[in-house]
Scaffold this active site. Structure first.
Site, short mmCIF file in Angstrom:
data_model
loop_
_atom_site.label_atom_id
_atom_site.label_comp_id
_atom_site.label_asym_id
_atom_site.label_seq_id
_atom_site.Cartn_x
_atom_site.Cartn_y
_atom_site.Cartn_z
N CYS A 81 -16.40 -0.36 -0.71
CA CYS A 81 -16.14 -1.19 0.35
C CYS A 81 -16.58 -0.40 1.75
CB CYS A 81 -14.80 -2.01 0.69
SG CYS A 81 -15.17 -3.83 1.51
N GLU A 117 -18.92 -2.60 13.28
CA GLU A 117 -17.43 -2.72 13.38
C GLU A 117 -16.92 -1.94 14.48
OE1 GLU A 117 -15.41 -2.01 9.68
OE2 GLU A 117 -13.65 -2.44 10.35
N ILE A 146 19.03 -13.60 5.03
CA ILE A 146 18.96 -15.04 5.67
C ILE A 146 17.55 -15.57 5.45
CG2 ILE A 146 18.79 -16.06 7.93
CD1 ILE A 146 20.86 -14.09 9.20
N GLU A 183 -11.18 -2.15 -8.24
CA GLU A 183 -10.01 -1.86 -8.60
C GLU A 183 -8.97 -2.99 -8.98
OE1 GLU A 183 -11.10 -1.64 -5.67
OE2 GLU A 183 -9.78 -1.71 -3.96
N HIS A 205 -14.31 -4.87 -4.51
CA HIS A 205 -13.35 -4.01 -5.00
C HIS A 205 -12.81 -4.04 -6.46
CE1 HIS A 205 -11.47 -3.09 -0.93
NE2 HIS A 205 -12.15 -4.23 -0.76
N LYS A 222 29.02 2.64 -11.44
CA LYS A 222 29.84 1.43 -10.61
C LYS A 222 29.20 0.16 -10.75
CE LYS A 222 33.01 2.87 -9.03
NZ LYS A 222 34.17 3.67 -9.74
N1 GLN Z 1 -14.02 -2.84 7.52
C1 GLN Z 1 -15.03 -3.31 6.72
C2 GLN Z 1 -15.51 -4.45 6.79
O1 GLN Z 1 -14.89 -5.10 7.34
C3 GLN Z 1 -14.59 -2.61 5.18
C4 GLN Z 1 -13.62 -3.43 4.91
C5 GLN Z 1 -13.07 -3.11 3.41
O2 GLN Z 1 -13.26 -1.76 3.08
N2 GLN Z 1 -12.23 -3.90 2.76
O3 GLN Z 1 -16.50 -4.90 5.96
#
Ligand code: GLN
Length: 547
Positions: free
Chosen positions: A380, A404, A147, A521, A519, A186
């Site tokens: 990170c 955090e 939908i 990666e 990051h 099938k």
């Molecule tokens: N939680 C952490 C921050 O906000 C790391 C975030 C993460 O690893 N992408 O800074």
């Protein structure tokens, strides 16, 4: 004006539409064309940024700071074309744009309807950057008949109708189930799926049929007849040893030729498949194996760290060695000694993450890597944990932690060596954020440059001192503690250009211990492995020879 390929799926979900789209992009490139890939997702979230990785897998971040679907990662890994904000859209985003325009009075008092207002918004999105590439490949998420997907299917029907003839084609992926009892493949579900498509005005030009068994010519002819597709446009797609075999396999199966035929492009430019032949050669002719432990939180769902898994494979390809990654739940190390768990590994990676759960375990993993001289890559949150570990165990700040976790718990327990970042510089403007801001799209997101210290390990790994990498985080290592930490051997070897934000830390007296706030990666490709992953796997290889 670009030519458009609209990619849809039927029968079941998870057929590998994203991979087929990415492979087609790579094949068109191999024939000398420029491409851009786009994903249209029918779900109602404005973007995947607020979805748990358990829900939807990894959030892929673009250079321009969009939080997008993980399929965009596939697209980049196969084509090397950096995705943009305008390459990913959801129903939620479309509706929120439409409603925002309605509030502004942009529709001049008209009744707002799915057709034409929502479909127009979708068509505008599809056409962004139309004059920049030869081919625009647009994948529609979900399966035909959902939908939620209807406005998208209707929009692509209108779009193709409004363009000159021959400018748009439709490619549809289906599954041919195998009935072991009768030993038959099938075709009926495929027929039904195409019938469903045709009932909403879409006739596929190319059918890609996933199958675990060879598709006999007889069945192919039958599918062609019943689905109104040319027999040479019924493309078999079998299971592969590696996703990176997809371009070669689809090429052998005739996918790119079928697509060019559908556009009437003749003669077709000859393909140069050397990039993918080299990729497969590196994958299949690897010697030996290194074992990498990934100590994280979202370990039950492989897609949650998709790009990390791929980047490790690329790192292996760079060193012609197989990388065997194993996922370990960080929480285990909060109850048990990490040593017996981690000793069998040649390297340890602590990936990104959010929230306090599992972080004490990650800190213990970082401590183990530092003390035992095992290669460590912290990404990170993985970098932040390495800093907290050094602050607690080397600099004597016993209750070092991240703001955090205090914010999450609603009480102050830690000395915040990692703090909430409220304003920073992007390019030449200042960005400000409050803790109470919306959750979506409010992090430090996208590409930022960093300056590396000449002579540092990381500068050696990159082979340069200026880099640009993608970010996605709210919290930041506090430079107030820089001197205390550097005195203990944790060097801040990469900083933001204004010198305020630590981007990279490394342990001076360690064979390979690097933490990065970004990051890496997300930017690794099979044909261009990211230097940090190539370096990390190289260090793991050296470690494997020691033990
Ligand atoms: N939680 C952490 C921050 O906000 C790391 C975030 C993460 O690893 N992408 O800074």
């Amino acid at each position: 004006m670009a030519r458009y390929v609209f990619i849809t799926g039927g029968v079941v979900s998870s057929l590998g539409k994203g991979l087929a789209s990415a492979a087609l992009g790579a094949l068109l490139q191999a024939r000398g064309f420029s491409v851009r890939l786009r994903k249209l997702d029918p779900y109602l979230n404005v973007d995947p940024g607020t979805m748990s990785p358990f829900e939807h897998g990894e959030v892929f971040v673009t250079d321009d700071g969009a939080e997008t679907d993980l399929d965009l990662g596939h697209y980049e890994r196969f084509t090397g074309v950096s995705a943009r904000k305008t390459d990913s859209v959801s129903s939620g985003r479309i509706y929120s744009n439409v409603l925002e325009k309605e509030r502004r009075g942009a529709y001049l008092g008209k009744t707002i309807q799915v057709i034409p207002h929502v479909t127009n918004e979708i068509k505008d999105f599809i056409a962004v950057g139309d004059d920049e590439v030869d081919f625009m490949l647009c994948e529609i998420g979900g399966t035909v008949g959902d939908i939620e997907g209807l406005p998208f299917f209707e929009a692509i029907r209108q779009f193709a109708q409004e363009r000159p003839r021959g400018q748009c084609i439709f490619m549809h992926l289906t599954l041919l189930p195998y009935l072991a009892a009768s030993g038959e493949l099938k075709t009926k579900p495929t027929q039904h799926s195409v019938k469903e498509l045709r009932s909403i005005g879409l006739q596929p030009d190319v059918l890609v049929c996933r199958s675990e068994h060879p598709i006999p010519d007889k069945e192919r002819a039958k599918i062609a007849l019943f689905c109104n597709v040319r027999p040479d446009s019924v493309i078999p797609a079998y299971d592969l040893r590696s996703i990176y075999e997809a371009p070669l396999a689809y090429h052998r199966a005739g996918l790119d030729q079928a697509v060019l035929n559908a556009f009437g492009i003749s003669p077709a430019p000859r393909p140069d498949m050397s990039r993918w032949e080299d990729v497969m050669d590196r994958l299949t002719h690897a010697e030996g194996e290194v074992r990498v432990a990934i100590v994280g939180k979202y370990v039950q769902l492989e897609d949650a760290y998709k790009s990390i898994a791929e980047a490790l494979t690329h790192g292996g390809m760079a060193n012609r060695v197989r990388v065997k990654a194993e996922w370990i739940d960080a929480e285990i190390f909060e109850r048990e000694d990490p040593a017996p768990h981690l000793e069998p590994f040649h390297a340890i990676l602590v990936p990104g993450g959010f929230g306090e759960r599992g972080t004490e375990g990650k800190i213990r993993a970082a401590q183990f890597a530092r003390e035992k001289g095992v290669p460590y890559l912290g990404i990170c949150l993985g970098m932040q944990m390495a800093v907290i570990e050094a602050a607690r165990n080397m600099a004597g700040l016993a209750n070092a932690g991240s703001e955090e976790f205090d914010h999450e718990a609603g009480e102050k327990r830690f000395t915040p060596v990692v703090y909430h970042l409220k304003e920073w510089v992007q390019g030449n403007h200042r960005v400000e954020r409050k803790l109470t801001d919306d959750k979506g799209g409010t992090m430090r997101l996208g590409a930022y440059s960093a300056q590396l210290t000449a002579g540092s390990k990381v500068a050696e790994v990159y082979g340069k001192t200026e880099i640009e990498e993608r970010h996605r985080h709210r919290y930041e290592v506090d430079i107030t503690y820089r001197e205390a930490l550097e005195n203990c051997g944790l060097v801040f070897s990469g900083m933001s250009p204004d010198g305020r934000l630590p981007e990279i830390v490394e342990h001076k007296d360690h064979p390979w211990f690097i933490g990065v706030q970004f990051h890496p990666e997300l930017k690794s490709k099979p044909f261009a492995p990211h230097p940090l992953f190539a370096g990390f796997v190289k260090a793991a290889l050296a470690q494997s020879r020691l033990v």
